[in-house]
Design an enzyme around this catalytic site. Structure first.
Site, PDB file in Angstrom:
ATOM      1  N   ASP A 439      90.300  68.321 125.708  1.00 30.67           N
ATOM      2  CA  ASP A 439      90.175  68.094 124.176  1.00 30.67           C
ATOM      3  C   ASP A 439      90.074  69.488 123.148  1.00 30.67           C
ATOM      4  OD1 ASP A 439      89.877  66.060 122.125  1.00 30.67           O
ATOM      5  OD2 ASP A 439      87.937  67.172 121.833  1.00 30.67           O
ATOM      6  N   GLU A 492      95.265  69.536 124.601  1.00 26.00           N
ATOM      7  CA  GLU A 492      95.694  68.926 123.197  1.00 26.00           C
ATOM      8  C   GLU A 492      95.467  70.176 122.335  1.00 26.00           C
ATOM      9  OE1 GLU A 492      93.581  66.094 119.761  1.00 26.00           O
ATOM     10  OE2 GLU A 492      92.289  67.304 121.176  1.00 26.00           O
TER      11      GLU A 492
END
Length: 763
Positions: A439, A492
């Site tokens: 993330d 990401e």
């Protein structure tokens, strides 16, 4: 911790005694507090006042040097720390001697012995006497190699050295507690086994590594614990274990002693998953939030429903939003306090293993969101863990995350880097997960991320790159790929950082795949426009091919795109309900055929109209037969099923995903028609033709150039079929190329394009 959850000392001592070999218990009437030793026991030499104060105040680095038993001139000195005990008696073969009460929970005596016997302690609380082992007669239970690797920041199985671990040590079963707290004056372990008395069990420092250790005999699985840390300023802070592998159900915050007894049944899956790299394999990902997919289900109950659902829809993988322990459910798991503990909201760590195993046995891979970019400021977790910045950066400008009110890790600190790299390995090794989606990588890579001029300082070369974070990500990827064959890491990363999926030995970050955030934003902008206006945004659908092969991409329609006012996928589409669903279906058909793997968030597979809410999950009722429009939603779900089946069966859609040879435009410039057409090619050259018409107009006699060598084409997928909720415009018979030039090719097909639909053709 409520009083109802705190067993009395007597109850806990009895439980501890029941866990050690050959326990004995005796009950006797309460006795008067003794201030002198029993017969045969002489007074022990008095402790130095400073040493005693440091011990009792939790500031002593070596409590084993004061407590336990040791040979001295005149015999063996026994000294025991048992706060609130009425009496302590040393027992051994042929020996029973009650120690003198020194006050403050200290008991001592000098026995006329020549060596330390194999002794135990009889401890009396309010009339109950239990026989227990003395924790301070044990040697360190952590080896020199472990300490060396911790000091070097190269312990790739850090969870086996730090945290709590049930073990047999010197022939006795108990739990070893180890914690890294280099700035602490002292550390004590406390828990329900000592009525949360912070003074009962001081730990010893194991040298320059900053590791503190204590073996507690008789303590086993299920025990609740925390660390009472004496800060450099002398104050105390009570902290959960950063390496805890299990935690209390939030909002409770204690760590829990646990051991895995799970027997895996996914040997075939694990052996085969590494045979082909992820970027050369079919990958269609169903993203979900475990706690709200079917609200109220445990890990084991999810294992009964989720594999069957995902298999029926044909997805190859699931991606779980973070499952690591987090205090606030509304963070969706992205503010982690227990990096090594699957959330206890849904069950035990072994229950989570059962869920992963069940998915593997159903042929479904498991990707887990991993959050190394930041952590929350909760004062019982990682923030200033031992009284000073430890896991976070020393520089406040680099410690505070500007967007989320959280703290950023100090990626340049050896032990912190080791904590994160080992954590990535832990999820892959201990839970058999097949991938980590990392993330917020962009927030890690740039020193000026979301910071104004003057709020950040450049790196040693004068640049904005966070070189420490780059090195950590490279080490993480290299270590995971080396230790865990078949695992894929996914970034990401929302910027144009060069080489996200390039191997580390070639200077890249080393990820296997990268989320294509640009493609997602561009294409969603296009389909959100009224058809009459789409010609002005035609390049939004084609621009992704300019850079499509610069990285190995995933096309994500994730949870982030269907919350906080962004609307659900179908609700982004303009027009009436029929047009919204038609555009939704056409978009999915375009996405599944486009280069890159695909990811779809739960609820979007059946065109849920409302935004996702973690408190209620997907709107399952819209596919219930009793709902008047259920057929509309089930039609979209049936399309997703067929998209996945056709995708997996067509190597042209995934074998050459990351090379230009796998793609060719047929029609990229028909802006006025809202039409796109392209070819995909398998390794053997066999093609698939994808044609999308994002206009509400049926286009008859539309001509598209195709390769000469294919004698005829047949329709294999059409998002406008009536079974999906469409109008039913289709090619009823195979199409044969005609010798009419089109789009630079000598032969072409003449076809009818359904309205707001995507059609696939194969030879």
């Amino acid at each position: 911790m409520s009083a109802a959850r705190q067993p009395s000392p007597t109850v806990r001592e009895e439980a501890a005694a029941a866990a050690v070999p050959e326990p004995t218990k005796r009950s006797r009437a309460p006795r008067a507090r003794r201030t002198a030793p029993s017969q045969g026991v002489r007074p022990a030499p008095a402790l130095d006042a400073g040493e005693r104060a440091r011990l009792l105040e939790g500031r002593h680095h070596d409590p084993h040097g004061l407590l336990g038993a040791r040979v001295q001139q005149g015999g063996v000195v026994f000294r025991v720390l048992r706060p609130y005990a009425k009496a302590v008696t040393v027992v051994a073969k042929g020996l029973r001697a009650e120690l003198a009460d020194e006050g403050d929970g200290l008991f001592s005596g000098l026995l006329p012995l020549t060596e330390v016997p194999d002794y135990r302690l009889l401890v009396t609380y309010d009339g109950e006497e239990s026989e227990v082992h003395d924790p301070y007669r044990f040697l360190p239970a952590l080896g020199e190699l472990d300490l060396h690797l911790i000091g070097e920041g190269r312990h790739e199985e850090l969870w086996t050295a730090l945290g709590s671990r049930v073990m047999e040590h010197q022939g006795v079963t108990g739990t070893r507690f180890t914690v890294w707290a280099p700035n602490a004056q002292g550390v004590r372990v406390t828990g329900d086994f000592c009525c949360w008395d912070g003074g009962a069990y001081p730990m010893r420092s194991l040298g320059s590594t900053g590791v503190w250790e204590l073996f507690l005999p008789g303590i086993g699985e299920g025990a609740l614990y925390k660390y009472d840390i004496t800060r450099p300023d002398g104050g105390h802070t009570l902290r959960a274990d950063p390496m805890a592998r299990y935690a209390e159900v939030p909002p409770a915050t204690a760590s829990v002693v646990t051991e895995s007894r799970y027997e895996w049944g996914d040997e075939q899956w694990m052996a085969a998953r590494g045979l082909r790299p992820a970027h050369l394999s079919p990958m269609s990902v169903y993203e979900l939030h475990l706690a709200s997919w079917r609200p109220g289900l445990s890990y084991r109950e999810l294992a009964e429903q989720l594999p069957a659902y995902v298999s029926e829809l044909g997805f190859t993988h699931v991606e779980f939003m973070p499952v690591a322990e987090h205090p606030f459910g509304g963070s969706w798991g992205y503010q982690v306090t227990g990096f090594y503990a699957p959330t206890s909201r849904l069950g035990t760590p072994d229950d989570f293993r059962f869920l992963v195993d069940s998915l593997h046995r159903a042929g479904i891979g498991v990707i887990v969101d991993w959050v190394p970019a930041h952590f929350p400021r909760d004062d019982w977790a990682l923030a200033e863990f031992d009284g000073r910045p430890l896991y976070e950066h020393q520089d406040p400008r680099r410690a505070a995350h500007p967007d989320w009110g959280t703290l950023e890790f100090d990626y340049g600190r050896t032990e912190v880097r080791n904590f994160l790299v080992a954590n990535a390995v832990y999820w892959c090794q201990e839970f058999h997960v097949d991938g980590l989606r990392v993330d917020a990588v962009a927030s890690m890579l740039y020193l000026d991320y979301s910071r104004e001029e003057g709020d950040w300082s450049p790196n040693e070369h004068g640049g904005r790159e966070n070189l420490d974070a780059v090195a950590m990500l490279q080490e993480m990827n290299a270590t995971v790929y080396r230790r865990c064959p078949g695992v894929v890491t996914v970034a990401e990363e929302s910027t144009a950082w060069n080489g996200v999926t390039r191997p580390t030995d070639a200077g890249g970050l080393g990820f296997g795949l990268k989320w294509n955030m640009g493609w997602m934003h561009d294409t969603l902008r296009y389909v959100s426009k009224e058809p009459v206006h789409r010609k002005y945004h035609h390049h939004d659908m084609t621009f992704g091919m300019v850079y499509a092969f610069s990285e190995n991409y995933v096309l994500p329609i994730s949870h982030d795109e269907v919350v906080h006012g962004k609307r659900a996928l179908v609700s982004k589409m303009p027009g009436d309900w029929w047009q919204q669903r038609a555009t939704h279906r056409a978009y999915l058909g375009f996405m599944w055929a486009h280069p890159g793997k695909q990811l779809l968030f739960m609820g979007q597979e059946f065109a849920q109209g409302s935004e996702w809410s973690e408190s209620q999950g997907p709107d399952w009722w819209v596919v219930d037969p009793g709902y008047s429009a259920a057929g509309d939603h089930r039609g979209v779900r049936d399309l997703v099923r067929d998209l996945n089946r056709q995708y997996t069966a067509a190597p042209a859609l995934w074998e050459r995903d990351s090379v230009p040879e796998g793609f060719a435009w047929v029609e990229a410039d028909a802006a006025d028609d809202n039409v796109f057409a392209f070819l995909r090619f398998a390794g053997d050259g066999s093609p698939l033709l994808c044609v999308s018409n994002f206009s509400p107009v049926v286009r008859h006699g539309y001509r598209l150039g195709v390769p000469d060598e294919v004698p005829q084409w047949r329709e294999v997928l059409n998002t406008d079929l009536e079974v999906y909720g469409g109008s039913g415009v289709r090619q009823d018979r195979p199409l044969r190329p005609e010798p009419v030039p089109a789009q630079g090719r000598a032969k072409s097909l003449r076809m009818t394009l359904p309205p707001m639909a995507t059609v696939w053709f194969r030879p």
